[in-house]
Write a protein that holds these residues in place. Structure first.
Motif, PDB file in Angstrom:
ATOM      1  N   ILE A 225       0.844  -1.204   0.000  1.00 25.76           N
ATOM      2  CA  ILE A 225       0.000   0.000   0.000  1.00 25.76           C
ATOM      3  C   ILE A 225       0.873   1.246   0.000  1.00 25.76           C
ATOM      4  CG2 ILE A 225      -1.998  -1.041   1.146  1.00 25.76           C
ATOM      5  CD1 ILE A 225      -0.924   0.261   3.788  1.00 25.76           C
ATOM      6  N   ALA A 226       0.292   2.355  -0.442  1.00 24.03           N
ATOM      7  CA  ALA A 226       1.019   3.623  -0.435  1.00 24.03           C
ATOM      8  C   ALA A 226       0.059   4.759  -0.112  1.00 24.03           C
ATOM      9  CB  ALA A 226       1.666   3.858  -1.801  1.00 24.03           C
ATOM     10  N   ALA A 227       0.618   5.886   0.342  1.00 25.91           N
ATOM     11  CA  ALA A 227      -0.216   7.035   0.712  1.00 25.91           C
ATOM     12  C   ALA A 227      -0.078   8.132  -0.334  1.00 25.91           C
ATOM     13  CB  ALA A 227       0.193   7.558   2.079  1.00 25.91           C
ATOM     14  N   SER A 228      -1.188   8.751  -0.661  1.00 24.18           N
ATOM     15  CA  SER A 228      -1.204   9.897  -1.573  1.00 24.18           C
ATOM     16  C   SER A 228      -0.539  11.089  -0.880  1.00 24.18           C
ATOM     17  CB  SER A 228      -2.657  10.232  -1.912  1.00 24.18           C
ATOM     18  OG  SER A 228      -2.760  11.535  -2.416  1.00 24.18           O
ATOM     19  N   THR A 229       0.102  11.951  -1.695  1.00 26.05           N
ATOM     20  CA  THR A 229       0.749  13.143  -1.113  1.00 26.05           C
ATOM     21  C   THR A 229      -0.208  14.331  -1.088  1.00 26.05           C
ATOM     22  OG1 THR A 229       1.542  13.746  -3.309  1.00 26.05           O
ATOM     23  CG2 THR A 229       3.055  12.470  -1.903  1.00 26.05           C
ATOM     24  N   VAL A 230      -1.419  14.147  -1.608  1.00 28.17           N
ATOM     25  CA  VAL A 230      -2.370  15.265  -1.672  1.00 28.17           C
ATOM     26  C   VAL A 230      -3.087  15.421  -0.326  1.00 28.17           C
ATOM     27  CG1 VAL A 230      -4.401  16.190  -2.856  1.00 28.17           C
ATOM     28  CG2 VAL A 230      -2.687  14.865  -4.137  1.00 28.17           C
ATOM     29  N   VAL A 231      -2.957  16.599   0.259  1.00 32.36           N
ATOM     30  CA  VAL A 231      -3.595  16.831   1.565  1.00 32.36           C
ATOM     31  C   VAL A 231      -5.025  17.313   1.345  1.00 32.36           C
ATOM     32  CG1 VAL A 231      -1.433  17.234   2.789  1.00 32.36           C
ATOM     33  CG2 VAL A 231      -2.603  19.157   1.760  1.00 32.36           C
ATOM     34  N   LEU A 232      -5.977  16.542   1.883  1.00 35.86           N
ATOM     35  CA  LEU A 232      -7.382  16.795   1.579  1.00 35.86           C
ATOM     36  C   LEU A 232      -8.059  17.781   2.521  1.00 35.86           C
ATOM     37  CD1 LEU A 232      -8.316  13.068   0.850  1.00 35.86           C
ATOM     38  CD2 LEU A 232      -7.896  14.889  -0.825  1.00 35.86           C
ATOM     39  N   THR A 233      -7.543  17.888   3.743  1.00 36.08           N
ATOM     40  CA  THR A 233      -8.174  18.770   4.735  1.00 36.08           C
ATOM     41  C   THR A 233      -7.096  19.537   5.486  1.00 36.08           C
ATOM     42  OG1 THR A 233      -8.063  17.028   6.413  1.00 36.08           O
ATOM     43  CG2 THR A 233     -10.123  17.185   5.171  1.00 36.08           C
ATOM     44  N   GLY A 234      -7.474  20.601   6.165  1.00 36.66           N
ATOM     45  CA  GLY A 234      -6.564  21.315   7.061  1.00 36.66           C
ATOM     46  C   GLY A 234      -7.095  21.156   8.474  1.00 36.66           C
ATOM     47  N   GLU A 235      -6.337  20.464   9.334  1.00 33.05           N
ATOM     48  CA  GLU A 235      -6.832  20.192  10.689  1.00 33.05           C
ATOM     49  C   GLU A 235      -5.777  20.533  11.733  1.00 33.05           C
ATOM     50  OE1 GLU A 235      -8.554  16.222  11.000  1.00 33.05           O
ATOM     51  OE2 GLU A 235      -8.937  16.200   8.849  1.00 33.05           O
ATOM     52  N   ASP A 236      -6.225  20.816  12.929  1.00 29.15           N
ATOM     53  CA  ASP A 236      -5.306  21.072  14.040  1.00 29.15           C
ATOM     54  C   ASP A 236      -5.657  20.187  15.211  1.00 29.15           C
ATOM     55  OD1 ASP A 236      -3.584  23.260  13.142  1.00 29.15           O
ATOM     56  OD2 ASP A 236      -5.462  24.376  12.971  1.00 29.15           O
TER      57      ASP A 236
END
Ligand code: ARG
Length: 280
Positions: A225-236
């Motif tokens: 498996i691999a992870a996408s580099t696209v960040v979908l949300t901005g969270e803190d």
């Protein structure tokens, strides 16, 4: 005689007031004298996970120990299902939630958040070779990032997506009343990110959506498996206490200020190969 009774009455009143005050004090700072009761879910490496002996460890657990020490309290960790963490604090069963917990408007209705201590985002995990992994933002510009997000969301539409129960990943997929519109896909809930990834591997779900840093840990630990580099949300991330418990909230914020200023927080993050982004 009358005078003696008068004095006794005054003394009794003073003592009763002291007890009432102490009881109040105790109620507003914590559920147990001398203890910081921490609610978490230990399936979220590197923020909280179980070491080889089955003991809770990770960034949040180290911060919990440092905060408790700073406040002169003993730290007690309660590992529970993630979707019980916020409720356990809101209902007064635990003092504080420390669980890689994203600040959301929905959660703000039942708990109060401390200052934030880490920025995060949801990302997609897919099987190696999956076309979704080819989607990358052409640059760091907002426009390119938004267009990458749009392509990813188009690919996710109508798909089955594995998420951990009660998380912002779940809300991002299915939508909620306050923070997320939903992306027109089906959220399939699991007790942990690891179980969601297993479902991905055996084909029960098409993708997994989870916070970026835990995603990188899962991808490093599990083959195929691999992870996408696209960040979908901005969270803190922040810690959460029972709504209205300003006394504990202020104490935690003050202790955090100190631990940020003296470098303790950054030392904890770097122990796990990360930077908090705080204190610069
Ligand atoms: N940041 C996400 C949220 O707040 C996921 C947190 C999951 N944490 C955990 N300890 N399992 O919903």
């Amino acid at each position: 005689m009358k005078k003696a009774i008068g004095i006794i009455l005054v003394l009794a009143t003073v003592i009763a007031c002291c007890f009432a005050f102490a009881a109040c004090n105790k109620e507003t700072t914590g559920i147990e004298d001398g203890v910081l009761n921490v609610a978490t879910n230990c399936y979220f490496e590197p923020f909280e996970y179980l070491d080889e002996s089955g003991n809770p460890t990770g960034i949040d657990m180290d911060i919990a120990a440092a905060l408790a020490k700073e406040l002169g309290l003993t730290c007690k960790i309660k590992d529970m299902a993630f979707d019980s963490v916020v409720g356990s604090v809101a209902s007064g069963q635990q003092d504080i939630a420390m669980a890689g917990l994203t600040v959301t408007n929905e959660r703000k209705q039942s708990v109060d958040f401390t200052q934030t201590y880490f920025s995060s985002s949801q990302v997609v995990i897919a099987k190696n070779g999956s076309a979704i992994l080819d989607v990358v933002a052409a640059s760091d510009s907002e426009e390119d990032i938004n267009s990458a997000i749009a392509s990813i969301e188009a690919a996710l539409k109508g798909k089955r997506i594995g998420v951990q129960n009660g998380t912002t990943g779940y809300a991002y997929v299915s939508g909620d009343s306050d923070d997320y519109e939903g992306i027109g896909a089906t959220a399939v809930g699991y007790e942990s990110g690891v179980l969601a990834v297993q479902a991905l591997k055996n084909g029960t779900v098409d993708y997994v959506i989870i916070d970026a840093v835990p995603a990188s840990k899962l991808v490093a630990a599990i083959e195929g498996i691999a992870a996408s580099t696209v960040v979908l949300t901005g969270e803190d991330y922040a810690f959460a206490v029972k709504k209205g418990n300003t006394e504990l909230l202020n104490k935690i914020n003050k202790a955090m200020d100190k631990l940020i200023a003296d470098g303790t927080i950054e030392t904890i993050f770097s122990k796990y190969g990360l930077s908090s982004g705080l204190g610069e």
